[in-house]
Scaffold this motif. Structure first.
Motif, PDB file in Angstrom:
ATOM      1  N   ASN A   1     -12.735 -24.942 -15.323  1.00  0.00           N
ATOM      2  CA  ASN A   1     -11.891 -25.871 -14.562  1.00  0.00           C
ATOM      3  C   ASN A   1     -10.568 -26.185 -15.248  1.00  0.00           C
ATOM      4  O   ASN A   1      -9.814 -27.032 -14.777  1.00  0.00           O
ATOM      5  CB  ASN A   1     -12.645 -27.168 -14.280  1.00  0.00           C
ATOM      6  N   GLN A   2     -10.263 -25.497 -16.348  1.00  0.00           N
ATOM      7  CA  GLN A   2      -9.003 -25.725 -17.050  1.00  0.00           C
ATOM      8  C   GLN A   2      -7.827 -25.297 -16.188  1.00  0.00           C
ATOM      9  O   GLN A   2      -7.941 -24.420 -15.339  1.00  0.00           O
ATOM     10  CB  GLN A   2      -8.986 -24.954 -18.375  1.00  0.00           C
ATOM     11  N   THR A   3      -6.676 -25.904 -16.411  1.00  0.00           N
ATOM     12  CA  THR A   3      -5.458 -25.550 -15.671  1.00  0.00           C
ATOM     13  C   THR A   3      -4.797 -24.297 -16.236  1.00  0.00           C
ATOM     14  O   THR A   3      -3.849 -23.793 -15.649  1.00  0.00           O
ATOM     15  CB  THR A   3      -4.455 -26.719 -15.698  1.00  0.00           C
ATOM     16  N   ILE A   4      -5.283 -23.831 -17.375  1.00  0.00           N
ATOM     17  CA  ILE A   4      -4.806 -22.597 -18.002  1.00  0.00           C
ATOM     18  C   ILE A   4      -6.004 -21.664 -18.141  1.00  0.00           C
ATOM     19  O   ILE A   4      -7.091 -22.090 -18.527  1.00  0.00           O
ATOM     20  CB  ILE A   4      -4.197 -22.875 -19.389  1.00  0.00           C
ATOM     21  N   GLU A   5      -5.784 -20.390 -17.859  1.00  0.00           N
ATOM     22  CA  GLU A   5      -6.869 -19.416 -17.933  1.00  0.00           C
ATOM     23  C   GLU A   5      -7.250 -19.113 -19.377  1.00  0.00           C
ATOM     24  O   GLU A   5      -6.394 -19.011 -20.255  1.00  0.00           O
ATOM     25  CB  GLU A   5      -6.444 -18.132 -17.233  1.00  0.00           C
TER      26      GLU A   5
ATOM     27  N   LEU B   1      -6.836 -27.882 -22.461  1.00  0.00           N
ATOM     28  CA  LEU B   1      -6.196 -26.660 -22.948  1.00  0.00           C
ATOM     29  C   LEU B   1      -4.694 -26.673 -22.677  1.00  0.00           C
ATOM     30  O   LEU B   1      -3.892 -26.316 -23.544  1.00  0.00           O
ATOM     31  CB  LEU B   1      -6.860 -25.443 -22.300  1.00  0.00           C
ATOM     32  N   GLU B   2      -4.302 -27.125 -21.504  1.00  0.00           N
ATOM     33  CA  GLU B   2      -2.873 -27.241 -21.165  1.00  0.00           C
ATOM     34  C   GLU B   2      -2.155 -28.134 -22.172  1.00  0.00           C
ATOM     35  O   GLU B   2      -1.085 -27.793 -22.689  1.00  0.00           O
ATOM     36  CB  GLU B   2      -2.737 -27.815 -19.756  1.00  0.00           C
ATOM     37  N   ASN B   3      -2.737 -29.291 -22.467  1.00  0.00           N
ATOM     38  CA  ASN B   3      -2.118 -30.219 -23.415  1.00  0.00           C
ATOM     39  C   ASN B   3      -2.115 -29.670 -24.836  1.00  0.00           C
ATOM     40  O   ASN B   3      -1.148 -29.865 -25.585  1.00  0.00           O
ATOM     41  CB  ASN B   3      -2.827 -31.575 -23.360  1.00  0.00           C
ATOM     42  N   ALA B   4      -3.163 -28.969 -25.220  1.00  0.00           N
ATOM     43  CA  ALA B   4      -3.225 -28.376 -26.558  1.00  0.00           C
ATOM     44  C   ALA B   4      -2.136 -27.319 -26.729  1.00  0.00           C
ATOM     45  O   ALA B   4      -1.473 -27.257 -27.774  1.00  0.00           O
ATOM     46  CB  ALA B   4      -4.602 -27.779 -26.805  1.00  0.00           C
ATOM     47  N   VAL B   5      -1.945 -26.490 -25.702  1.00  0.00           N
ATOM     48  CA  VAL B   5      -0.905 -25.459 -25.767  1.00  0.00           C
ATOM     49  C   VAL B   5       0.478 -26.106 -25.876  1.00  0.00           C
ATOM     50  O   VAL B   5       1.322 -25.661 -26.661  1.00  0.00           O
ATOM     51  CB  VAL B   5      -0.989 -24.519 -24.543  1.00  0.00           C
ATOM     52  N   LYS B   6       0.719 -27.169 -25.123  1.00  0.00           N
ATOM     53  CA  LYS B   6       2.008 -27.870 -25.212  1.00  0.00           C
ATOM     54  C   LYS B   6       2.245 -28.381 -26.629  1.00  0.00           C
ATOM     55  O   LYS B   6       3.348 -28.254 -27.173  1.00  0.00           O
ATOM     56  CB  LYS B   6       2.052 -29.047 -24.232  1.00  0.00           C
ATOM     57  N   GLU B   7       1.233 -28.979 -27.220  1.00  0.00           N
ATOM     58  CA  GLU B   7       1.367 -29.533 -28.577  1.00  0.00           C
ATOM     59  C   GLU B   7       1.609 -28.447 -29.610  1.00  0.00           C
ATOM     60  O   GLU B   7       2.486 -28.579 -30.460  1.00  0.00           O
ATOM     61  CB  GLU B   7       0.125 -30.343 -28.960  1.00  0.00           C
ATOM     62  N   ILE B   8       0.839 -27.381 -29.536  1.00  0.00           N
ATOM     63  CA  ILE B   8       0.977 -26.332 -30.554  1.00  0.00           C
ATOM     64  C   ILE B   8       2.307 -25.597 -30.429  1.00  0.00           C
ATOM     65  O   ILE B   8       2.852 -25.103 -31.411  1.00  0.00           O
ATOM     66  CB  ILE B   8      -0.232 -25.375 -30.540  1.00  0.00           C
ATOM     67  N   ASN B   9       2.861 -25.561 -29.221  1.00  0.00           N
ATOM     68  CA  ASN B   9       4.147 -24.900 -29.013  1.00  0.00           C
ATOM     69  C   ASN B   9       5.340 -25.757 -29.439  1.00  0.00           C
ATOM     70  O   ASN B   9       6.460 -25.257 -29.514  1.00  0.00           O
ATOM     71  CB  ASN B   9       4.306 -24.472 -27.553  1.00  0.00           C
TER      72      ASN B   9
ATOM     73  N   ILE C   1     -18.263 -31.338 -22.629  1.00  0.00           N
ATOM     74  CA  ILE C   1     -17.493 -31.032 -21.421  1.00  0.00           C
ATOM     75  C   ILE C   1     -16.076 -31.530 -21.669  1.00  0.00           C
ATOM     76  O   ILE C   1     -15.870 -32.705 -21.959  1.00  0.00           O
ATOM     77  CB  ILE C   1     -18.088 -31.738 -20.182  1.00  0.00           C
ATOM     78  N   ILE C   2     -15.116 -30.630 -21.538  1.00  0.00           N
ATOM     79  CA  ILE C   2     -13.735 -31.009 -21.830  1.00  0.00           C
ATOM     80  C   ILE C   2     -12.996 -31.413 -20.557  1.00  0.00           C
ATOM     81  O   ILE C   2     -13.335 -30.991 -19.456  1.00  0.00           O
ATOM     82  CB  ILE C   2     -12.973 -29.881 -22.560  1.00  0.00           C
ATOM     83  N   ASP C   3     -11.983 -32.233 -20.741  1.00  0.00           N
ATOM     84  CA  ASP C   3     -11.107 -32.645 -19.651  1.00  0.00           C
ATOM     85  C   ASP C   3     -10.393 -31.416 -19.097  1.00  0.00           C
ATOM     86  O   ASP C   3     -10.058 -30.486 -19.842  1.00  0.00           O
ATOM     87  CB  ASP C   3     -10.080 -33.654 -20.174  1.00  0.00           C
ATOM     88  N   ASN C   4     -10.141 -31.403 -17.798  1.00  0.00           N
ATOM     89  CA  ASN C   4      -9.540 -30.244 -17.131  1.00  0.00           C
ATOM     90  C   ASN C   4      -8.173 -29.852 -17.684  1.00  0.00           C
ATOM     91  O   ASN C   4      -7.739 -28.720 -17.495  1.00  0.00           O
ATOM     92  CB  ASN C   4      -9.410 -30.500 -15.630  1.00  0.00           C
ATOM     93  N   ARG C   5      -7.479 -30.767 -18.338  1.00  0.00           N
ATOM     94  CA  ARG C   5      -6.145 -30.470 -18.860  1.00  0.00           C
ATOM     95  C   ARG C   5      -6.109 -30.359 -20.378  1.00  0.00           C
ATOM     96  O   ARG C   5      -5.036 -30.294 -20.968  1.00  0.00           O
ATOM     97  CB  ARG C   5      -5.160 -31.534 -18.371  1.00  0.00           C
TER      98      ARG C   5
END
Length: 125
Positions: free
Chosen positions: A25-29, A96-104, A90-94
């Motif tokens: 259910n993540q917003t990023i594949e 991975l999206e938020n993690a990618v934003k932070e790491i970038n 169970i992780i929040d749907n966003r």
């Protein structure tokens, strides 16, 4: 960006389905790899029925860290980012999206960690 989610799992058949659904259910594949670590229950069969990649540990005596090391040895160079998630989480749907934003945000950053929250999933069934 190629992302892999590694789920180390030791006898997690009761929670694995919810965990995998949360990842899907993540917003990023992301590709999903369940590392079946010395399981004596149906964790491996369940993971295969959920149509995710599986890796069965070999001679692992180092528990979760050994399971992760075997997975990383095999897949680390094939992915840009790797998320490690426990099989009973169970992780929040966003997430991975938020993690990618932070790491970038910073090229010197090598990892991010999420803030954990607790949800009683047993009472919601």
């Amino acid at each position: 960006m190629k992302i892999l989610t590694i789920v180390p799992a030791h006898n997690e058949e009761s929670t694995l389905d919810s965990c995998i659904n949360g990842i899907r259910n993540q917003t990023i594949e992301t590709d999903i790899l369940v590392v079946c670590d010395n399981c004596t229950d149906n964790t491996e069969q369940l993971a295969k029925s959920l149509e995710v990649n599986t890796l069965k540990t070999i001679n692992n005596v180092h528990k979760k860290s050994g399971a992760l090391n075997q997975a990383l040895d095999k897949y680390l160079l094939d992915y840009d980012l790797i998320l490690v998630q426990d099989a009973d989480t169970i992780i929040d749907n966003r997430l991975l999206e938020n993690a990618v934003k932070e790491i970038n945000k910073d090229t010197k950053l090598g990892a991010v960690c999420s803030k954990a929250g607790i949800k009683d999933i047993m009472s919601s069934k």
